[in-house]
Design a protein around this motif. Structure first.
Motif, PDB file in Angstrom:
ATOM      1  N   GLY A  71       0.821  -1.195   0.000  1.00 44.21           N
ATOM      2  CA  GLY A  71       0.000   0.000   0.000  1.00 44.21           C
ATOM      3  C   GLY A  71       0.857   1.247   0.000  1.00 44.21           C
ATOM      4  O   GLY A  71       1.664   1.457   0.902  1.00 44.21           O
ATOM      5  N   GLY A  72       0.672   2.085  -1.022  1.00 44.37           N
ATOM      6  CA  GLY A  72       1.460   3.299  -1.156  1.00 44.37           C
ATOM      7  C   GLY A  72       0.681   4.561  -0.860  1.00 44.37           C
ATOM      8  O   GLY A  72       1.020   5.637  -1.352  1.00 44.37           O
ATOM      9  N   GLY A  73      -0.372   4.424  -0.034  1.00 47.54           N
ATOM     10  CA  GLY A  73      -1.114   5.594   0.403  1.00 47.54           C
ATOM     11  C   GLY A  73      -0.465   6.232   1.615  1.00 47.54           C
ATOM     12  O   GLY A  73       0.707   5.993   1.912  1.00 47.54           O
ATOM     13  N   VAL A  74      -1.249   7.019   2.345  1.00 42.83           N
ATOM     14  CA  VAL A  74      -0.697   7.797   3.456  1.00 42.83           C
ATOM     15  C   VAL A  74      -0.025   6.919   4.504  1.00 42.83           C
ATOM     16  O   VAL A  74       1.121   7.161   4.907  1.00 42.83           O
ATOM     17  N   ILE A  75      -0.717   5.881   4.970  1.00 41.14           N
ATOM     18  CA  ILE A  75      -0.169   5.036   6.028  1.00 41.14           C
ATOM     19  C   ILE A  75       1.103   4.350   5.559  1.00 41.14           C
ATOM     20  O   ILE A  75       2.120   4.322   6.263  1.00 41.14           O
ATOM     21  N   GLY A  76       1.069   3.829   4.353  1.00 40.30           N
ATOM     22  CA  GLY A  76       2.219   3.108   3.826  1.00 40.30           C
ATOM     23  C   GLY A  76       3.451   3.981   3.683  1.00 40.30           C
ATOM     24  O   GLY A  76       4.553   3.598   4.091  1.00 40.30           O
ATOM     25  N   VAL A  77       3.288   5.181   3.126  1.00 34.52           N
ATOM     26  CA  VAL A  77       4.474   6.012   2.896  1.00 34.52           C
ATOM     27  C   VAL A  77       4.986   6.625   4.197  1.00 34.52           C
ATOM     28  O   VAL A  77       6.189   6.898   4.322  1.00 34.52           O
ATOM     29  N   GLU A  78       4.100   6.838   5.174  1.00 34.17           N
ATOM     30  CA  GLU A  78       4.588   7.358   6.454  1.00 34.17           C
ATOM     31  C   GLU A  78       5.455   6.321   7.165  1.00 34.17           C
ATOM     32  O   GLU A  78       6.522   6.654   7.706  1.00 34.17           O
ATOM     33  N   PHE A  79       5.016   5.059   7.172  1.00 33.76           N
ATOM     34  CA  PHE A  79       5.849   4.020   7.787  1.00 33.76           C
ATOM     35  C   PHE A  79       7.114   3.789   6.982  1.00 33.76           C
ATOM     36  O   PHE A  79       8.188   3.541   7.550  1.00 33.76           O
ATOM     37  N   ALA A  80       7.027   3.875   5.666  1.00 34.62           N
ATOM     38  CA  ALA A  80       8.230   3.740   4.841  1.00 34.62           C
ATOM     39  C   ALA A  80       9.239   4.818   5.203  1.00 34.62           C
ATOM     40  O   ALA A  80      10.451   4.559   5.294  1.00 34.62           O
ATOM     41  N   SER A  81       8.739   6.035   5.430  1.00 27.75           N
ATOM     42  CA  SER A  81       9.611   7.149   5.772  1.00 27.75           C
ATOM     43  C   SER A  81      10.296   6.919   7.119  1.00 27.75           C
ATOM     44  O   SER A  81      11.504   7.110   7.261  1.00 27.75           O
ATOM     45  N   VAL A  82       9.514   6.492   8.120  1.00 29.62           N
ATOM     46  CA  VAL A  82      10.072   6.208   9.446  1.00 29.62           C
ATOM     47  C   VAL A  82      11.130   5.126   9.361  1.00 29.62           C
ATOM     48  O   VAL A  82      12.266   5.282   9.844  1.00 29.62           O
ATOM     49  N   TRP A  83      10.773   4.010   8.762  1.00 34.79           N
ATOM     50  CA  TRP A  83      11.676   2.860   8.760  1.00 34.79           C
ATOM     51  C   TRP A  83      12.948   3.142   7.977  1.00 34.79           C
ATOM     52  O   TRP A  83      14.031   2.696   8.351  1.00 34.79           O
ATOM     53  N   LYS A  84      12.835   3.875   6.865  1.00 33.95           N
ATOM     54  CA  LYS A  84      14.046   4.218   6.112  1.00 33.95           C
ATOM     55  C   LYS A  84      14.981   5.061   6.974  1.00 33.95           C
ATOM     56  O   LYS A  84      16.200   4.845   6.985  1.00 33.95           O
ATOM     57  N   SER A  85      14.427   6.005   7.714  1.00 36.66           N
ATOM     58  CA  SER A  85      15.247   6.834   8.600  1.00 36.66           C
ATOM     59  C   SER A  85      15.884   6.008   9.706  1.00 36.66           C
ATOM     60  O   SER A  85      16.955   6.354  10.212  1.00 36.66           O
ATOM     61  N   PHE A  86      15.219   4.913  10.090  1.00 36.28           N
ATOM     62  CA  PHE A  86      15.750   4.020  11.123  1.00 36.28           C
ATOM     63  C   PHE A  86      16.719   2.989  10.559  1.00 36.28           C
ATOM     64  O   PHE A  86      17.216   2.137  11.287  1.00 36.28           O
ATOM     65  N   GLY A  87      16.986   3.041   9.241  1.00 38.89           N
ATOM     66  CA  GLY A  87      17.963   2.152   8.635  1.00 38.89           C
ATOM     67  C   GLY A  87      17.403   0.888   8.021  1.00 38.89           C
ATOM     68  O   GLY A  87      18.147  -0.039   7.689  1.00 38.89           O
ATOM     69  N   VAL A  88      16.090   0.833   7.835  1.00 35.44           N
ATOM     70  CA  VAL A  88      15.446  -0.360   7.277  1.00 35.44           C
ATOM     71  C   VAL A  88      15.470  -0.299   5.749  1.00 35.44           C
ATOM     72  O   VAL A  88      15.287   0.769   5.150  1.00 35.44           O
ATOM     73  N   ASP A  89      15.682  -1.434   5.112  1.00 33.79           N
ATOM     74  CA  ASP A  89      15.597  -1.561   3.651  1.00 33.79           C
ATOM     75  C   ASP A  89      14.113  -1.721   3.307  1.00 33.79           C
ATOM     76  O   ASP A  89      13.519  -2.752   3.596  1.00 33.79           O
ATOM     77  N   VAL A  90      13.516  -0.685   2.683  1.00 30.91           N
ATOM     78  CA  VAL A  90      12.062  -0.630   2.494  1.00 30.91           C
ATOM     79  C   VAL A  90      11.687  -0.757   1.028  1.00 30.91           C
ATOM     80  O   VAL A  90      12.285  -0.108   0.158  1.00 30.91           O
ATOM     81  N   THR A  91      10.661  -1.583   0.772  1.00 34.39           N
ATOM     82  CA  THR A  91      10.069  -1.691  -0.558  1.00 34.39           C
ATOM     83  C   THR A  91       8.558  -1.537  -0.424  1.00 34.39           C
ATOM     84  O   THR A  91       7.925  -2.240   0.360  1.00 34.39           O
ATOM     85  N   ILE A  92       7.976  -0.617  -1.195  1.00 32.73           N
ATOM     86  CA  ILE A  92       6.521  -0.419  -1.204  1.00 32.73           C
ATOM     87  C   ILE A  92       5.941  -1.088  -2.442  1.00 32.73           C
ATOM     88  O   ILE A  92       6.488  -0.963  -3.539  1.00 32.73           O
ATOM     89  N   VAL A  93       4.840  -1.792  -2.243  1.00 38.00           N
ATOM     90  CA  VAL A  93       4.111  -2.413  -3.351  1.00 38.00           C
ATOM     91  C   VAL A  93       2.738  -1.749  -3.439  1.00 38.00           C
ATOM     92  O   VAL A  93       1.955  -1.793  -2.488  1.00 38.00           O
ATOM     93  N   GLU A  94       2.451  -1.118  -4.548  1.00 37.37           N
ATOM     94  CA  GLU A  94       1.183  -0.411  -4.748  1.00 37.37           C
ATOM     95  C   GLU A  94       0.572  -0.828  -6.073  1.00 37.37           C
ATOM     96  O   GLU A  94       1.203  -0.698  -7.127  1.00 37.37           O
ATOM     97  N   GLY A  95      -0.658  -1.339  -6.044  1.00 37.93           N
ATOM     98  CA  GLY A  95      -1.309  -1.820  -7.252  1.00 37.93           C
ATOM     99  C   GLY A  95      -1.692  -0.718  -8.226  1.00 37.93           C
ATOM    100  O   GLY A  95      -1.743  -0.950  -9.444  1.00 37.93           O
ATOM    101  N   LEU A  96      -1.975   0.463  -7.723  1.00 45.01           N
ATOM    102  CA  LEU A  96      -2.314   1.578  -8.599  1.00 45.01           C
ATOM    103  C   LEU A  96      -1.046   2.123  -9.262  1.00 45.01           C
ATOM    104  O   LEU A  96       0.066   1.778  -8.861  1.00 45.01           O
ATOM    105  N   PRO A  97      -1.197   2.992 -10.256  1.00 41.87           N
ATOM    106  CA  PRO A  97      -0.031   3.397 -11.055  1.00 41.87           C
ATOM    107  C   PRO A  97       1.018   4.232 -10.327  1.00 41.87           C
ATOM    108  O   PRO A  97       2.116   4.432 -10.865  1.00 41.87           O
TER     109      PRO A  97
END
Length: 460
Positions: free
Chosen positions: A179-205
């Motif tokens: 999910g690349g909506g609000v919740i998904g990108v906010e957690f992606a942002s947090v985890w990347k800052s914490f050093g996590v290797d993040v991949t988002i999967v979003e079905g929409l374009p």
């Protein structure tokens, strides 16, 4: 069950103590009503305990980590040794506890009767809680939302929702976010800052698919620059998990592996098995259907917040709660359409928007009846000091008012207040161009954009 004829009665009985419910209660007592507030969990609901507040606390910790990591370019020599997730959680939980205690005290001080337990609507004027019936001359439904998943995708083990992500006592090495909506990108942002290797999967374009196309383009570019990977335009097919982690498969056969899978595909309305349909309410895909004044069409029953179709935002529920209390009091409050409710995505960079996107404005007013203007934050002194990039984009009805403001960049959410007034008060670019914006502030970017749209750009 208590005899309903002698049940405790309130002028307004609210089912749900989240943002919409407690706002209804607080405004109602101001207006002289007696109020009962039913809540099975904790006052404050999802926003305070499992949503807005805890996620933004994590995002602040993430911002500090980024500042430490990048400090040398500002002449401050700081090293980032590690992320202490136990301390991060203690900070987060302390914020929640303080706000919760304050809310409890406020509700008590106003004389609102809090009824603890799961409530169920019975008929058009009664809510039953733990076998006891309570009556309301008016009923306000505010039962909120839950973290959705996909059909056949079970939550458990290494497959989690935002609820579990907020209480994790470790930082994963890698994560896939569905999910690349609000919740998904906010957690992606947090985890990347914490050093996590993040991949988002979003079905929409695209990521953040509800945003203006220009904002989307800038946002995806910023995430790529941060090293956040994403796959868009292909839908999820399945997930396998074992002791090592998860393997996610898309319908095109592509696979991704990581320590865990965060399911962030949106939130669903909490309305099942609460007596709504039995009372005659119209339910569509779980949502309670109301008229524009939030009345359900049944008795004196209203609905507010995430259970009403539209944008699911705590401040929308809050505003609707105030609206309904005033509506019941006969004050005829002004309707605020969903499109004119401000929205902020608190990632790095932040997205802050209100009003129509360019595409939506052209669909409403006509392709040749819309003008746009973009202002690059590279021309803004405070943005350069902060080291952020981004844009302010204005959408104007041709020869008319500004109908959309769309911003991206660090801390741009703090500019949404003025943007909301511009759009809701139907200001013309010339009106805003005449105002003075303090220098140096990021707020100047709004002024500069309106100067340009009014035909007198100073820095472009």
């Amino acid at each position: 069950m208590a005899d309903q004829a002698t049940a405790q009665e309130f002028d307004i009985l609210v089912l749900g103590g989240g943002s919409g419910g407690y706002a209804t209660a607080l405004r109602a007592v101001q207006l002289g009503f007696t109020v009962g507030l039913v809540e099975k969990g904790k006052l404050g609901g999802t926003c305070l305990h499992n949503g807005c507040i805890p996620t933004k606390a994590l995002l602040h910790s993430a911002e500090l980590a980024d500042h430490a990591r990048d400090s040398a370019k500002y002449g401050v020599n700081v090293t980032l040794d590690s992320i202490d997730i136990t301390a991060v959680n203690a900070y987060k939980d302390g914020i929640i506890a303080g706000k919760f205690k304050g809310l409890q005290g406020l509700i008590k001080s106003k004389g609102i009767t809090v009824i603890e337990g799961e409530g169920k609507l019975q008929g058009t004027d009664t809510v039953v809680v733990n076998g006891t019936a309570y009556k309301g001359k008016n009923i306000v439904l505010a039962t909120g939302s839950y973290s959705r998943t996909l059909p056949g995708l079970e939550i458990g083990g290494k497959v989690i929702t935002s609820d579990e992500a907020l209480t994790m006592d470790y930082i994963p090495k890698s994560a896939i976010i569905l999910g690349g909506g609000v919740i998904g990108v906010e957690f992606a942002s947090v985890w990347k800052s914490f050093g996590v290797d993040v991949t988002i999967v979003e079905g929409l374009p695209s990521l953040v698919p509800n945003e203006d196309a220009t904002i989307v383009k800038n946002f995806e570019r910023a995430f790529k620059k941060r090293g956040i990977k994403f796959s868009t335009g292909v839908f999820f097919q399945g997930v396998e998990q074992n002791d090592d982690g998860v393997k996610v498969t898309l319908v095109d056969g592509k696979t991704f592996e990581a320590d865990l899978l965060l399911v962030a595909v949106g939130r669903g309305p909490v309305t099942a098995n609460l007596g709504y349909e039995e009372a005659g309410l119209t339910i569509d895909r779980g949502f309670v259907i109301t008229n524009e004044r939030l009345h359900t069409g049944v008795g004196n029953i209203y609905a507010v917040g995430d259970i009403v179709p539209g944008v699911q935002l705590a401040h929308r529920g809050y505003q609707q709660g105030i609206f309904v209390a005033e509506e019941i009091a006969g004050l005829k409050p002004v309707i605020v359409e969903d499109v004119n409710i401000p929205k902020v995505t608190y990632s790095e960079p932040e997205i802050a928007t209100v009003g129509y996107t360019e595409k939506a404005a052209k669909a409403k007013f006509g392709d040749d009846q819309v003008d746009t203007q973009e202002y690059n934050l590279a021309g803004n002194g405070k943005s350069s000091i902060l080291g952020t990039s981004g844009i302010v984009k204005l959408v104007r009805q041709k020869d008319g008012p500004v109908v959309g403001v769309h911003m991206i960049g660090a801390r741009m959410g703090e500019q949404i207040g003025e943007a909301q007034l511009i759009v809701n008060w139907e200001a013309y670019p010339e009106d805003v161009a005449a105002l003075v914006h303090a220098h140096p502030t990021q707020n100047e970017s709004l002024g500069e954009a309106h100067l340009a749209l009014a035909g007198k750009p100073l820095h472009g």
